[in-house]
Design an enzyme around this catalytic site. Structure first.
Site, mmCIF file in Angstrom:
data_model
loop_
_atom_site.group_PDB
_atom_site.id
_atom_site.type_symbol
_atom_site.label_atom_id
_atom_site.label_comp_id
_atom_site.label_asym_id
_atom_site.label_seq_id
_atom_site.Cartn_x
_atom_site.Cartn_y
_atom_site.Cartn_z
ATOM 1 N N GLY A 1 0.836 -1.194 0.000
ATOM 2 C CA GLY A 1 0.000 0.000 0.000
ATOM 3 C C GLY A 1 0.868 1.239 0.000
ATOM 4 O O GLY A 1 1.725 1.384 0.887
ATOM 5 N N ASN B 1 -6.462 -5.275 7.055
ATOM 6 C CA ASN B 1 -6.122 -5.647 5.682
ATOM 7 C C ASN B 1 -7.241 -6.549 5.162
ATOM 8 O O ASN B 1 -7.490 -7.597 5.750
ATOM 9 C CB ASN B 1 -4.773 -6.387 5.687
ATOM 10 N N GLY B 2 -7.884 -6.158 4.071
ATOM 11 C CA GLY B 2 -8.962 -6.973 3.503
ATOM 12 C C GLY B 2 -10.180 -6.120 3.225
ATOM 13 O O GLY B 2 -10.133 -4.890 3.338
ATOM 14 N N CYS C 1 -5.971 -16.561 -0.220
ATOM 15 C CA CYS C 1 -5.915 -15.864 -1.521
ATOM 16 C C CYS C 1 -4.734 -16.409 -2.322
ATOM 17 O O CYS C 1 -3.575 -16.225 -1.945
ATOM 18 C CB CYS C 1 -5.739 -14.363 -1.299
ATOM 19 N N TYR D 1 1.451 -12.858 -7.058
ATOM 20 C CA TYR D 1 1.942 -11.498 -7.291
ATOM 21 C C TYR D 1 2.107 -10.627 -6.049
ATOM 22 O O TYR D 1 3.111 -9.944 -5.897
ATOM 23 C CB TYR D 1 1.009 -10.805 -8.295
ATOM 24 N N SER E 1 8.350 -8.197 -10.155
ATOM 25 C CA SER E 1 7.447 -9.247 -9.679
ATOM 26 C C SER E 1 7.616 -10.551 -10.448
ATOM 27 O O SER E 1 7.351 -11.621 -9.920
ATOM 28 C CB SER E 1 5.995 -8.764 -9.730
ATOM 29 N N ASP F 1 5.895 -13.114 -17.163
ATOM 30 C CA ASP F 1 5.283 -12.165 -16.228
ATOM 31 C C ASP F 1 4.256 -12.921 -15.383
ATOM 32 O O ASP F 1 3.858 -14.032 -15.728
ATOM 33 C CB ASP F 1 4.635 -11.004 -16.995
ATOM 34 N N ASP F 2 3.830 -12.305 -14.268
ATOM 35 C CA ASP F 2 2.957 -13.043 -13.353
ATOM 36 C C ASP F 2 1.484 -13.000 -13.727
ATOM 37 O O ASP F 2 0.746 -13.933 -13.449
ATOM 38 C CB ASP F 2 3.136 -12.510 -11.918
ATOM 39 N N CYS G 1 -12.022 -8.787 -7.534
ATOM 40 C CA CYS G 1 -11.866 -9.322 -6.179
ATOM 41 C C CYS G 1 -12.729 -8.508 -5.224
ATOM 42 O O CYS G 1 -12.745 -7.283 -5.299
ATOM 43 C CB CYS G 1 -10.405 -9.219 -5.747
ATOM 44 N N CYS H 1 -8.861 -19.406 -2.427
ATOM 45 C CA CYS H 1 -9.765 -18.581 -3.223
ATOM 46 C C CYS H 1 -9.100 -18.395 -4.573
ATOM 47 O O CYS H 1 -7.928 -18.008 -4.652
ATOM 48 C CB CYS H 1 -9.992 -17.225 -2.559
ATOM 49 N N CYS I 1 -10.831 -14.641 -8.831
ATOM 50 C CA CYS I 1 -10.523 -13.713 -9.923
ATOM 51 C C CYS I 1 -10.187 -14.457 -11.218
ATOM 52 O O CYS I 1 -10.220 -13.878 -12.297
ATOM 53 C CB CYS I 1 -9.424 -12.728 -9.531
HETATM 54 FE FE1 SF4 Z 1 -7.224 -13.360 -4.047
HETATM 55 FE FE2 SF4 Z 1 -8.381 -13.272 -6.440
HETATM 56 FE FE3 SF4 Z 1 -9.643 -14.387 -4.344
HETATM 57 FE FE4 SF4 Z 1 -9.265 -11.747 -4.432
HETATM 58 S S1 SF4 Z 1 -10.537 -12.973 -5.840
HETATM 59 S S2 SF4 Z 1 -8.968 -13.092 -2.670
HETATM 60 S S3 SF4 Z 1 -7.270 -11.608 -5.420
HETATM 61 S S4 SF4 Z 1 -7.749 -15.098 -5.337
#
Ligand code: SF4
Length: 524
Positions: A67, A149-150, A298, A304, A351, A419-420, A456, A509, A512
């Site tokens: 951040g 954070n979140g 996540c 990344y 990255s 690249d990521d 996300c 998760c 995305c």
């Molecule tokens: Fe992570 Fe993507 Fe899930 Fe967001 S949507 S928590 S960036 S995996």
């Protein structure tokens, strides 16, 4: 590979071009910001150190990548004027170095042996001063400060209910919800009040909370965001060995101050560090919900967001990134050209560096292709805000001010860039144009994650669905053509999942990439 199933919109290049043209006019702070999701926030906390605020500052400095909009530190200290515990706080817009540029802040203002800190990237709420964390309050049970954070996923319902009960919100950030819920709790101890508040909130959160009872740290029941606890041994002014306790989003913050990681805080866990911990070493642990669900870490933290020198969720990020590169090379190798030009692998720094090493090694040793790893792009770390001459191509100039291709590495070579991720693709397109000017014989692109197709809701700032490049083309060939490269391949979702650690009760998760959101999202 045809990934039409993943793509929601039909091919519409004209629409896409008009969107990217609009984005060209938008103010951006740095090159990477435009083409990557923005890392959410970094939180730190320390209990039992005479220079708590200075330690928090150093930890925040190493979490700057999480951040860059604002930073803040709150400390608790015994205030002789009022004869009880009080808080001091310093919070401003800017980078950590700028926000805490005056050394006397650490001696004269941010006093006390407990502190929490926060680096902010605004995922919810405007980027104004009121939203800068830690958020602090004085309430019926004393003083309290929160770093978060979140993102919460039931903010609207909670806000409405609290407003009906008379709550007045001072910020537009969802973090304030925790303060109101704690203040409204009828429970008699601060720990119970916090626990009740965490039970009502939904979404992704990692928290550091300063209370009069001690430092509380917590991860949501699914543990979307990382948070670790560690200890810092030091010698005090009386030459006695002492131990302070620390928490941070990533362990690179511990390395900065010489602290060692004890463990990752578990999902659905709230810990308390207080004077008893200083005496006995015992970290008190509580469950947030009676039943602990399967974790949903996540997965993008590994791809990344986190630094490769960090441990998150109890694992080395570096190791996972190398595996991402290795799996990508196994899935999508790059071959020498027909006239015998070997494969030259270059990273998009910084990255992409670690995964590129994994890719290059596997392409050489396992795929048995003549392959070298080279530094093909030099990144300037001192870009800042650049004055753009009227009439200059804004994006291209910004890319040039950040990356310079090494012509000797690229000219007449068979290049593969690793690249990521690709989010909008707009900056990457300009970068590829720049690399093309160095005359590679072939230019390929390999991405160590699947196409990003969904936003996300758990604490990362992604563009809208219609801004995501993957939603505008049917195949990776089409995206590759748009970007101006000879071939493009993304890591498959199966190989992404294969690359990350498998611990019991832990899942990931991947929303995305897949659109499968593990925690319910509240409708607007
Ligand atoms: Fe992570 Fe993507 Fe899930 Fe967001 S949507 S928590 S960036 S995996």
């Amino acid at each position: 590979m045809n990934f039409a199933i993943l793509f929601i919109h039909k091919k519409n290049v004209n629409l896409w071009q008009s969107i990217t043209a609009n984005m060209n006019n938008r103010k951006i702070n740095s090159i990477n910001e435009d083409d990557k999701p923005q890392a959410n926030c970094g939180v730190v906390g320390i209990y039992g150190h005479p220079q708590a605020s200075l330690m928090a500052y150093y930890m925040l400095h190493s979490l700057q990548h999480r951040g860059q909009e604002a930073a803040g530190i709150t400390t608790f200290y015994y205030d002789e004027k009022i004869g009880k515990l009080n808080y001091a706080s310093h919070r401003r817009n800017g980078l950590v170095l700028d926000v805490f540029s005056q050394p006397e802040l650490f001696t004269d203002v941010l006093k006390g042996n407990t502190a929490i800190g926060h680096n902010r990237y605004a995922t919810t709420g405007a980027a104004n001063g009121l939203n800068i964390q830690p958020l602090n309050m004085k309430y019926h049970s004393g003083i309290l400060a929160v770093s978060h954070n979140g993102n919460l996923s039931n903010t609207n319902t909670l806000r409405r209910k609290l407003q009906e009960k008379g709550a007045i919100f001072h910020t537009t950030t969802d973090t304030e919800m925790f303060l109101h819920l704690i203040a409204h709790s009828k429970k008699t101890t601060v720990i119970e009040q916090i626990k009740e508040a965490l039970n009502i909130t939904k979404g992704g959160y990692s928290l550091a909370i300063l209370t009069e009872d001690g430092l509380v740290a917590a991860r949501d029941p699914h543990g979307v965001r990382p948070l670790s606890v560690g200890k810092l041994n030091f010698v005090d002014a009386n030459n006695k060995n002492q131990t302070a306790y620390v928490v941070a989003s990533e362990t690179c913050a511990f390395d900065m101050i010489g602290a060692e990681e004890i463990r990752s805080i578990k999902h659905n866990e709230m810990i308390l560090i207080n004077d008893k911990t200083l005496k006995t070493g015992e970290i008190q642990s509580y469950k947030i919900q009676p039943e602990t669900p399967v974790a949903k870490h996540c997965i993008f933290e590994y791809v990344y967001f986190s630094r490769p020198d960090s441990r998150i969720f109890g694992h080395n990020v570096d190791k996972v990134r190398r595996k991402l590169g290795k799996n990508l090379a196994e899935e999508f190798p790059t071959t020498p050209t027909e006239d015998g030009k070997k494969v030259t692998v270059i990273a998009v720094p910084d990255s992409g560096n670690t995964s590129t090493l994994g890719y290059a090694r596997t392409n050489a040793e396992k795929n048995n292709y003549d392959t070298v790893f080279e530094i093909g792009l030099i990144r300037s770390h001192y870009v800042g805000r650049t004055f753009i001459q009227p009439g200059q191509d804004n994006r291209e100039f910004k890319v040039k001010s950040k990356f310079n291709p090494v012509r000797g590495v690229i000219e007449n070579r068979n290049i593969v860039i690793v690249d990521d991720s690709i989010v909008r693709g707009t900056t990457l397109k300009s970068l590829i144009k720049l690399i093309r000017k160095a005359n590679p014989a072939k230019l390929h692109l390999r991405i160590t994650s699947p196409p990003v197709t969904c936003p996300c809701y758990y604490g990362m700032d992604f563009p809208t669905k219609k801004e995501l490049i993957a939603n505008h083309f049917n195949t990776e060939e089409e995206i590759g053509k748009y970007l101006g490269i000879d071939s493009l391949h993304y890591l498959s979702i199966e190989k992404l999942i294969e690359s990350v650690p498998k611990d019991q009760g832990i899942n990931y998760c991947t929303a995305c990439f897949t659109g499968e959101y593990p925690i319910e999202i509240e409708k607007e």
